[in-house]
Write an enzyme that holds these catalytic residues in place. Structure first.
Site, mmCIF file in Angstrom:
data_model
loop_
_atom_site.group_PDB
_atom_site.id
_atom_site.type_symbol
_atom_site.label_atom_id
_atom_site.label_comp_id
_atom_site.label_asym_id
_atom_site.label_seq_id
_atom_site.Cartn_x
_atom_site.Cartn_y
_atom_site.Cartn_z
ATOM 1 N N LEU A 204 0.863 -1.195 0.000
ATOM 2 C CA LEU A 204 0.000 0.000 0.000
ATOM 3 C C LEU A 204 0.889 1.231 0.000
ATOM 4 O O LEU A 204 1.672 1.429 0.920
ATOM 5 C CB LEU A 204 -0.812 -0.035 1.297
ATOM 6 C CG LEU A 204 -2.253 0.458 1.303
ATOM 7 C CD1 LEU A 204 -3.079 -0.259 0.255
ATOM 8 C CD2 LEU A 204 -2.859 0.246 2.690
ATOM 9 N N HIS A 205 0.822 2.036 -1.060
ATOM 10 C CA HIS A 205 1.606 3.281 -1.037
ATOM 11 C C HIS A 205 1.016 4.389 -1.890
ATOM 12 O O HIS A 205 1.553 5.484 -1.928
ATOM 13 C CB HIS A 205 3.051 3.016 -1.468
ATOM 14 C CG HIS A 205 3.213 2.793 -2.948
ATOM 15 N ND1 HIS A 205 2.870 1.621 -3.549
ATOM 16 C CD2 HIS A 205 3.655 3.604 -3.927
ATOM 17 C CE1 HIS A 205 3.115 1.705 -4.849
ATOM 18 N NE2 HIS A 205 3.589 2.904 -5.116
#
Ligand code: UD1
Length: 362
Positions: A204-205
């Site tokens: 997740l980024h």
């Protein structure tokens, strides 16, 4: 010596795409140079990839580092404008859709240097995504456009790119995967990280998921709910680490948080996973070839072929748990045929086209 091809890389996903092209140019004895902008600079975001992918030491590192979009792009442009003329490129080769790619296109176009873009024509049609803006600008300025997926061709034509400039070559990121696949050891990676036989991998980024407290909290809650069915591991990208931790990512039972990994470690874990949950672009492609179910926590994808010809599904925070349950109970069916030309030879095709292009200019 004739003027070299100059490859420009800057951020983690560039490295997997450039490595096979650099290798193909070397085999064809095309003179080349490698410039690193320094957008990613740490051991875990850059150095480990150079070693594992056997990329040569950059001829030049601009050392631009992190910053807001304007600061980072401007710093890259300023440094490149100084450095590029001295390298006398026959062609500047740009990869993907990161800020380094955009900066390279703007500088080369204004210096009158020809540009090649590897991974042209992908579109999410969502301009709230910084990468979408980068893709559109780079493709409009590029002279040679290398396409990984057939739908990229009409995407480019709609934007006025002439078909003569477009080359459908396949996916160099998959070349890297196929080249290093024999080194992936899912069992060893699983044990090293203390995971059971059946586990999932999360990344997740994206700014849309991690930049605001509300979106980070919603993502964290949705992911934590999946741990009731499957233990998860999340190698945490530096972007968003603080927001995700503030949103309660830590101390969730069944969720291990670890530092970013090198390519072989990460792909080893992914190759043995029951499920991947991600907002990355490249991981949608890699899971498609590894046949690992992938749930993409985004409203859209610039890589729809990973849905029609792969294992990818788009999910929201509200639909994630049901989608994960469907994958784990085996009711989700992956498309049978992999995307065309994702066969490990995209870099060779690109190298041959460079050779022909250089010959016409000699
Ligand atoms: C960039 C790309 C994104 C890609 C991602 C892969 C753009 C617009 N975005 O996003 O498309 O999916 O790379 O990782 O170019 N940082 C470190 N060490 C590093 C590099 C960065 O700690 O070596 C931290 C810094 O705090 C920095 C943050 O990560 O501010 C974000 O880095 P940045 O290059 O701005 O964008 P990414 O989110 O990595």
């Amino acid at each position: 010596m004739s003027r070299p091809i100059v490859h420009l890389v800057g951020a983690r996903p560039n490295f997997m795409k450039a490595a096979p092209v650099v290798r193909a140019c070397r085999a064809l004895r095309i003179p080349q140079r490698l410039v690193h902008t320094g957008q990613h600079y740490s051991e875990t975001m850059s150095d480990v990839f150079f070693r594992e992918l056997e990329l040569p030491e950059p001829d030049l590192n601009l050392g631009v580092g992190s910053g807001s979009h304007a600061v980072q792009t401007a710093a890259t442009m300023t440094a490149l404008e100084r450095a590029l003329p001295g390298l006398e490129p026959a062609l500047l080769v740009l990869y993907g859709d990161v800020n380094s790619t955009l900066a390279g296109a703007l500088v080369a176009a204004k210096l009158g240097m020809p540009i090649a873009h590897v991974e042209a024509g992908l579109r999410s049609f969502d301009r709230s995504m910084p990468e979408e803006i980068n893709r559109i600008v780079v493709d409009i300025l590029a002279d040679l456009l290398f396409v990984t997926s057939p739908e990229a061709i009409p995407n480019l034509e709609r934007e006025g790119v002439h078909v003569d400039r477009i080359h459908f070559v396949g996916n160099p990121m998959i070349d890297t995967l196929m080249q290093l696949r024999a080194n992936f050891d899912a069992e060893a990676a699983r044990r090293r990280y203390g995971l059971p036989d059946r586990y999932g991998v999360v990344t997740l980024h994206r700014p849309s998921n991690v930049d605001s407290t509300e979106s980070a909290r919603a993502a964290v809650d949705a992911i934590a709910a999946v741990t009731s069915r499957l233990p998860l591991i999340i190698p945490l990208h530096p972007r968003g680490r603080a927001t995700l931790e503030a949103a309660g990512l830590t101390n969730r039972p069944g969720l291990s948080i670890v530092d970013p990994m090198g390519y072989v470690d990460f792909m080893s874990l992914v190759s043995g996973a029951a499920l991947v949950i991600t907002d990355s672009g490249g991981i949608q492609e890699e899971t498609t070839i590894l046949r690992v179910p992938c749930l993409t926590l985004r409203p859209n994808t610039e890589r729809p072929i990973t849905i029609t010809n792969g294992t990818n599904r788009l999910v929201t925070v509200d639909s994630l748990l049901d989608a994960a349950a469907a994958v784990l109970s085996g009711t989700t069916v992956a498309a049978p045929d992999p995307p065309p030309l994702w066969d490990g030879h995209a870099g060779d095709r690109i190298g041959s086209i460079f050779g022909e292009w250089l010959a016409t200019r000699a």
